[in-house]
Motif scaffolding. Structure first.
Motif, PDB file in Angstrom:
ATOM      1  N   HIS A  48     -13.431  25.252  13.415  1.00 40.55           N
ATOM      2  CA  HIS A  48     -13.866  25.433  12.018  1.00 40.55           C
ATOM      3  C   HIS A  48     -14.019  26.929  11.747  1.00 40.55           C
ATOM      4  N   GLU A  99     -18.746  25.485   4.531  1.00 38.34           N
ATOM      5  CA  GLU A  99     -18.767  24.827   5.849  1.00 38.34           C
ATOM      6  C   GLU A  99     -19.783  25.515   6.763  1.00 38.34           C
ATOM      7  N   TYR A 122     -21.352  20.580  10.390  1.00 38.02           N
ATOM      8  CA  TYR A 122     -20.948  20.128  11.722  1.00 38.02           C
ATOM      9  C   TYR A 122     -22.097  20.370  12.691  1.00 38.02           C
TER      10      TYR A 122
END
Ligand code: 13P
Ligand code: SF4
Length: 326
Positions: free
Chosen positions: A210, A249, A272
């Motif tokens: 990511h 993110e 995440y």
């Protein structure tokens, strides 16, 4: 969804809770008992989503301590870990404090035994003792000031620069405070079994997967990991940071329970959690709170946290200092 039957203490083994009760029925019954008994449920962000849903207030340890201190409810059901329920009792002793599972301890609190601290203090009589709130009441009673991860830097910066300090029980948080404030506090060798186990290697892998993600981490993580993240903060600070950031993110390096609230507040952002190899980092003790044992505890008003009054008064002083300073 059917709940896994909870292992119940011998004290209240006899009560009959229909094994067929599902989550929705349990939630309805919990709401009824809260109303009838003037009870409040305080839950930490690390608890299960369904536990957070029945709570009147969900927070980090500082927020929960503040709520516990001010509530007028007759019963405080504390869905967290044992030291947090102790803090609620210390701050609001006339309330009945219920703990759904008395075995919900904390590896960090367990790493600092009161007798060992007394021995260490005796060797350093010119030092003040600063304790992270993740410690037992018996340890708090020996301390000068309590801090949480949310206010530690602010409070330490208010102490005289030449003050000699022992910091217990979290070595990683203490090391982080030393670096951020330029202090040289003596550090206890304690650690959280969740945060201390995050590996830099796993973080590097997650970053590679990511590449646009911002990394946020709790200061209970080890120094080598904290050096590789973008933001370090308490549970509440991470929530605020992600809420205010324009990024889309995030890799969240802390107990995975927080994702529930983070995602609720930021439905458009991708979050995440960091795994340790294939293993998700969960605090097993926080996860001991479930709808069944919360329902049973409210129904039977057991197990109740009882505290010796002398101990409570001693432990109250450093917490009061914290609340005044923060
Ligand atoms: P907070 O002080 O951020 O709530 O953290 C408590 C805790 O147990 C961290 O592991
Ligand atoms: Fe204790 Fe770590 Fe669990 Fe927090 S996450 S309650 S410090 S064992």
């Amino acid at each position: 969804m059917q709940l896994t039957p909870h292992k119940r203490s011998a004290v209240w083994e006899s009560t009959e809770i229909p094994s067929s009760m599902n989550n929705e029925e349990l939630k309805t019954e919990i709401a009824r008992l809260k109303r009838e008994k003037n009870a409040i449920i305080l839950a930490h962000y690390y608890t299960l989503p369904e536990v957070q849903e029945v709570a009147d207030f969900v927070g980090d340890s500082l927020g929960l301590a503040r709520k516990a201190a001010e509530t007028q409810a007759d019963i405080i059901l504390f869905a967290g870990v044992h030291f947090m329920a102790e803090t609620a009792k210390i701050l609001n002793p006339t309330r009945k404090v219920l703990v759904p599972d008395m075995s919900a301890g904390c590896s960090l609190a367990n790493s600092c035994k009161a007798e060992k601290l007394a021995e260490f203090k005796a060797k350093h009589p010119d030092h003040k003792v600063l304790a992270y709130v993740n410690c037992t009441a018996a340890v708090k009673a020996q301390c000068d000031l309590i801090v949480t991860s949310g206010n530690a830097l602010k409070l330490v910066n208010q102490l005289p620069k030449d003050e000699k300090i022992i910091f217990v029980p979290d070595g990683n948080l203490g090391d982080y405070i030393n670096r951020m404030t330029g202090r040289e506090m003596l550090l206890w060798d304690g650690a959280c079994c969740v945060h201390d186990h995050y590996e830099v290697e796993d973080l590097e892998k997650a970053k590679a997967e990511h590449p646009n993600a911002i990394v946020v981490a709790h200061p209970e993580c080890r120094r080598e990991l904290l050096e590789k993240v973008d933001f370090i903060g308490s549970t509440a600070a991470m929530l605020n940071f992600i809420g205010e950031s324009d990024a889309k993110e995030f890799i969240v390096v802390t107990e995975s329970g927080i994702i529930y609230e983070m995602q609720k507040r930021n439905p458009d952002k991708k979050l995440y959690t960091l795994y340790n190899g294939a293993v998700k980092h969960d605090c097993v003790n926080m996860k001991k709170n479930n709808l069944l044992n919360i329902y049973a505890a409210l129904l039977e008003e057991q197990p109740e946290l009882i505290m010796d009054e002398e101990l409570r008064k001693k432990a109250l002083l450093p917490i009061q200092r914290m609340l005044e300073l923060s």
